[in-house]
Enzyme design. Structure first.
Site, PDB file in Angstrom:
ATOM      1  N   LYS A   1      -7.249  -5.710  -2.290  1.00 48.31           N
ATOM      2  CA  LYS A   1      -6.509  -4.481  -2.050  1.00 48.31           C
ATOM      3  C   LYS A   1      -5.373  -4.743  -0.971  1.00 48.31           C
ATOM      4  CE  LYS A   1      -9.896  -1.684   0.775  1.00 48.31           C
ATOM      5  NZ  LYS A   1      -9.391  -0.640   1.299  1.00 48.31           N
TER       6      LYS A   1
ATOM      7  N   TYR B   1      14.608  -1.652  25.086  1.00 48.88           N
ATOM      8  CA  TYR B   1      14.857  -0.246  24.958  1.00 48.88           C
ATOM      9  C   TYR B   1      13.951   0.375  26.164  1.00 48.88           C
ATOM     10  CZ  TYR B   1      17.161  -1.053  20.482  1.00 48.88           C
ATOM     11  OH  TYR B   1      17.983  -1.501  19.396  1.00 48.88           O
TER      12      TYR B   1
HETATM   13  C1  PLP Z   1     -14.622   1.174  -1.448  1.00 45.02           C
HETATM   14  C2  PLP Z   1     -14.377   0.105  -0.518  1.00 45.02           C
HETATM   15  N1  PLP Z   1     -15.155  -1.225  -0.428  1.00 45.02           N
HETATM   16  C3  PLP Z   1     -15.254  -2.124   0.303  1.00 45.02           C
HETATM   17  C4  PLP Z   1     -14.163  -2.089   1.375  1.00 45.02           C
HETATM   18  C5  PLP Z   1     -14.057  -3.175   2.061  1.00 45.02           C
HETATM   19  O1  PLP Z   1     -14.208  -2.921   3.380  1.00 45.02           O
HETATM   20  P1  PLP Z   1     -14.354  -4.279   4.493  1.00 45.02           P
HETATM   21  O2  PLP Z   1     -13.053  -4.655   4.608  1.00 45.02           O
HETATM   22  O3  PLP Z   1     -14.749  -3.609   5.754  1.00 45.02           O
HETATM   23  O4  PLP Z   1     -15.329  -5.206   4.076  1.00 45.02           O
HETATM   24  C6  PLP Z   1     -13.097  -1.025   1.442  1.00 45.02           C
HETATM   25  C7  PLP Z   1     -12.097  -1.181   2.162  1.00 45.02           C
HETATM   26  O5  PLP Z   1     -11.606  -0.220   3.171  1.00 45.02           O
HETATM   27  C8  PLP Z   1     -13.296   0.187   0.560  1.00 45.02           C
HETATM   28  O6  PLP Z   1     -12.395   1.044   0.658  1.00 45.02           O
END
Ligand code: PLP
Length: 387
Positions: free
Chosen positions: A39, A269
């Site tokens: 993602k 700045y």
């Molecule tokens: C539902 C879900 N599963 C798995 C993950 C993966 O988590 P991580 O990056 O800690 O492995 C996330 C990330 O936030 C998530 O939202």
């Protein structure tokens, strides 16, 4: 001339490191399948190249938050299982179902939209339980109603319940009492659904920290995000090297200017830094528009000319300054903000400390203006080099 050629800044993405991380995590969770969580554009690393590399290393699942992210993976030619979990009313249910994407359901409204979508095949539905995170997912009190309606849809042939799953609140704090409580609630909610006739292909709960520290949470599938990118989920769990991981992203910029300044010269700045003596200043041409946290002003580390320097004064939108203490690297010299550490450069974790945040935020926020340059890619599904 494009950004890659001009080399103002670049994020080099080492796909061999990503593949090695996926393999290392698969060994940690030997009895489970692995979902590569890609993602937010693969946590800033580029979703498609990272998904391809993860697949090559044996990730049987890919995970995204939004359906649009999942559909983009399909459109790029990624086959196999893909799951997405962050839905809002009116989402592209039909497109996702017809693209064979596993969709997550946390409440009745979503189940009803799936049934009404009129897709040409049964939807692959994963029911999400809120076992204690208090974010998405179905509360235990509402679980019987959701399971009953999902089973009815399954009997009618509209859906197939492929998974039961949940997400941890504090897996990055080993021993936190919520971990045992969530495991217990998950087992109860799974047992209830199975008693009602649900036969899930996968039951899953573990994110990266749970994959690394909690074998009893592995179940059938682990969902690893941050660890596949070679970043430690939390300093308390160890460095990437201690966890058997290699950082995937190296962020560099070309020094844009080196100049002599007298003692007492204000820098950037607000003049929050003044040169303590006659010195040289180096201009690093990346700023908060590129994802360099302004909150790391005065603290963010960068390797220039073999020495780690610190952002002098404010990080601005497009640039910040380091005090080079009299050193005179050539304009165009490489400044390394973070990387795997082979050359003594800072780490993502160092930037997280400097900005009072977590490594996740550092890499995810690296902006679109910074070209991603892929190295050690092998093949894509059509057989051409993925670079
Ligand atoms: C539902 C879900 N599963 C798995 C993950 C993966 O988590 P991580 O990056 O800690 O492995 C996330 C990330 O936030 C998530 O939202």
């Amino acid at each position: 001339m494009n950004e890659t050629a001009s080399l103002r800044a670049r994020a080099e993405i080492d796909l061999a490191a990503l593949r090695a991380n996926v393999r290392a995590l698969r060994e940690r969770a030997a009895g489970a399948q692995l979902m590569a969580v890609v993602k937010s554009d693969g946590y800033g690393h580029g979703a498609v190249p990272c998904a391809l590399a993860a697949r090559e290393a044996g990730a049987t699942w890919l995970g995204t938050a939004t359906p649009h992210e999942a559909l983009a993976l399909r459109a790029a030619g990624l086959d196999g299982r893909i799951m997405c979990w962050l839905w809002t009313p009116g989402g592209p249910w039909r497109e996702a179902i017809e693209a064979d994407i596993d969709v997550s359901v946390s409440g009745l409204w979503a189940l009803r939209e799936i049934v009404a979508a009129g897709a040409d095949r049964p939807a692959r539905v994963q029911l999400k339980a809120d076992t204690g995170l208090g974010r998405n997912g179905c509360q235990p009190a509402d679980w019987p109603e959701l399971v009953a309606e999902a089973r009815a849809a399954e009997r009618a042939g509209t859906i197939r319940i492929t998974g039961l799953w949940s997400h941890f609140a504090c897996a990055d704090e080993p021993g936190h009492p919520s971990i045992a409580a969530q495991l217990s609630a998950f087992r109860d909610m799974v047992a209830y659904a199975e008693k009602e006739g649900v036969e899930p292909e996968v039951r899953h709960l573990a994110n990266s920290p749970a994959t690394l520290t909690l074998p009893e949470a592995h179940f059938d599938l682990v969902r690893t995000g941050i660890a596949i990118y070679g970043i430690s989920p939390a300093p308390e769990l160890g460095t990437p090297a201690e966890l058997g991981l290699r950082p995937v992203m190296t962020l560099t910029a070309a020094v844009a200017l080196v100049k002599d300044v007298p003692a007492g010269h204000g820098v950037s700045y607000g003049h929050h830094y003044a040169t303590p003596a006659e010195t040289t200043l180096g201009l690093i041409p990346v700023g908060y528009a590129d994802g360099i946290p302004r909150h790391a002003s005065g603290r963010g580390p960068v390797l220039v000319g073999g020495k780690v320097r610190t952002a002098a004064g404010r990080v601005a939108m497009d640039q910040f300054v380091v005090d080079l203490g009299g050193d005179r690297p050539e304009p165009g010299a490489e400044a390394v903000l973070f990387g795997p550490g082979d050359r003594g450069e800072p780490s993502v974790e160092d930037w997280a400390v400097a900005a009072d945040t977590i490594g996740y935020e550092i890499v995810t926020r690296i902006g679109a203006r910074v070209p991603r340059v892929y190295v050690n890619g092998t093949a894509d599904p059509t057989g051409s080099a993925s670079q």
